[in-house]
Design a protein around this motif. Structure first.
Motif, PDB file in Angstrom:
ATOM      1  N   ARG A  29     -91.082  50.512  20.062  1.00  0.00           N
ATOM      2  CA  ARG A  29     -90.298  52.775  21.362  1.00  0.00           C
ATOM      3  C   ARG A  29     -91.428  53.722  21.397  1.00  0.00           C
ATOM      4  N   ILE A  30     -92.230  53.928  19.493  1.00  0.00           N
ATOM      5  CA  ILE A  30     -93.645  54.904  19.892  1.00  0.00           C
ATOM      6  C   ILE A  30     -94.435  54.026  20.074  1.00  0.00           C
TER       7      ILE A  30
ATOM      8  N   ASP B 276     -98.005  57.915  24.712  1.00  0.00           N
ATOM      9  CA  ASP B 276     -98.772  59.234  24.334  1.00  0.00           C
ATOM     10  C   ASP B 276     -97.926  60.367  23.537  1.00  0.00           C
ATOM     11  N   TRP B 277     -97.920  61.890  24.044  1.00  0.00           N
ATOM     12  CA  TRP B 277     -97.714  62.728  23.695  1.00  0.00           C
ATOM     13  C   TRP B 277     -96.438  62.311  22.396  1.00  0.00           C
ATOM     14  N   ARG B 278     -95.407  61.943  23.123  1.00  0.00           N
ATOM     15  CA  ARG B 278     -94.349  61.522  23.311  1.00  0.00           C
ATOM     16  C   ARG B 278     -93.532  61.256  21.944  1.00  0.00           C
ATOM     17  N   GLY B 279     -94.949  59.478  22.297  1.00  0.00           N
ATOM     18  CA  GLY B 279     -94.580  58.346  21.011  1.00  0.00           C
ATOM     19  C   GLY B 279     -95.492  59.124  19.851  1.00  0.00           C
ATOM     20  N   GLU B 280     -96.232  60.344  19.736  1.00  0.00           N
ATOM     21  CA  GLU B 280     -97.177  60.778  18.830  1.00  0.00           C
ATOM     22  C   GLU B 280     -96.316  61.835  18.227  1.00  0.00           C
ATOM     23  N   THR B 281     -95.400  62.669  19.420  1.00  0.00           N
ATOM     24  CA  THR B 281     -94.559  63.428  18.246  1.00  0.00           C
ATOM     25  C   THR B 281     -93.062  62.512  17.804  1.00  0.00           C
ATOM     26  N   LEU B 282     -92.472  61.844  18.491  1.00  0.00           N
ATOM     27  CA  LEU B 282     -91.314  60.903  18.090  1.00  0.00           C
ATOM     28  C   LEU B 282     -91.745  60.029  16.523  1.00  0.00           C
ATOM     29  N   ALA B 283     -92.757  60.057  16.699  1.00  0.00           N
ATOM     30  CA  ALA B 283     -93.676  59.407  15.037  1.00  0.00           C
ATOM     31  C   ALA B 283     -93.537  60.498  13.504  1.00  0.00           C
ATOM     32  N   LYS B 284     -93.530  61.925  14.060  1.00  0.00           N
ATOM     33  CA  LYS B 284     -94.398  63.337  13.617  1.00  0.00           C
ATOM     34  C   LYS B 284     -92.762  63.541  12.383  1.00  0.00           C
ATOM     35  N   LEU B 285     -92.313  62.929  13.810  1.00  0.00           N
ATOM     36  CA  LEU B 285     -90.308  63.844  13.458  1.00  0.00           C
ATOM     37  C   LEU B 285     -89.900  63.076  12.590  1.00  0.00           C
ATOM     38  N   ARG B 286     -90.005  61.283  12.818  1.00  0.00           N
ATOM     39  CA  ARG B 286     -89.742  60.672  11.999  1.00  0.00           C
ATOM     40  C   ARG B 286     -90.087  60.467  10.938  1.00  0.00           C
ATOM     41  N   ALA B 287     -91.337  60.981  10.863  1.00  0.00           N
ATOM     42  CA  ALA B 287     -91.972  60.768   9.240  1.00  0.00           C
ATOM     43  C   ALA B 287     -91.423  62.120   8.620  1.00  0.00           C
TER      44      ALA B 287
END
Length: 126
Positions: A13-14, A19-30
């Motif tokens: 999914r990421i 785009d920025w949404r994938g980067e943001t979701l990845a950051k939140l997950r981390a």
């Protein structure tokens, strides 16, 4: 052929967002996994990442304009830094909507993740 794990589906999914949404979701997950190393990742409701530890912690949803981190029992959590900015009318959930370019208070968010787990643990002891 083996089924993909929830973690693999979240990875996909990421990457698919790209785009920025994938980067943001990845950051939140981390950040969640740093704060709660034993968190279990699930893939629910036709494609929503969900994290658990002694109960549901939060979901990570992506929309056109926001990435939404919804805390299952957010209304019961102290939020001294005022991170919750969405789903404020309900009696149970609270969410954080993050828009493109917005900074994340990483320490405060990790504190919320840990508080959510503590609340889950306390509820199981009753």
């Amino acid at each position: 052929m083996t089924e993909k794990t929830p973690s693999e589906l979240i990875d996909e999914r990421i990457a698919a967002l790209g785009d920025w949404r994938g980067e943001t979701l990845a950051k939140l997950r981390a950040l969640l996994l740093e704060a709660v190393p034993d968190a279990v990742e699930e893939w629910k409701w036709r494609g929503v990442p969900v994290w658990y530890s002694s109960g549901m912690i939060a979901t990570g949803e992506t929309y056109k304009a926001v990435v939404k981190m919804t805390f299952a029992k957010g209304a019961s959590l102290e939020d001294p830094k005022g991170l919750f900015n969405s789903s404020l009318d309900g009696n149970v959930r609270r969410a954080i909507d993050i828009r493109e370019g917005e900074a994340i208070d990483e320490a405060a968010l990790k504190d919320l993740f840990r508080a959510a787990v503590a609340l889950n643990v306390a509820g199981k002891k009753k």
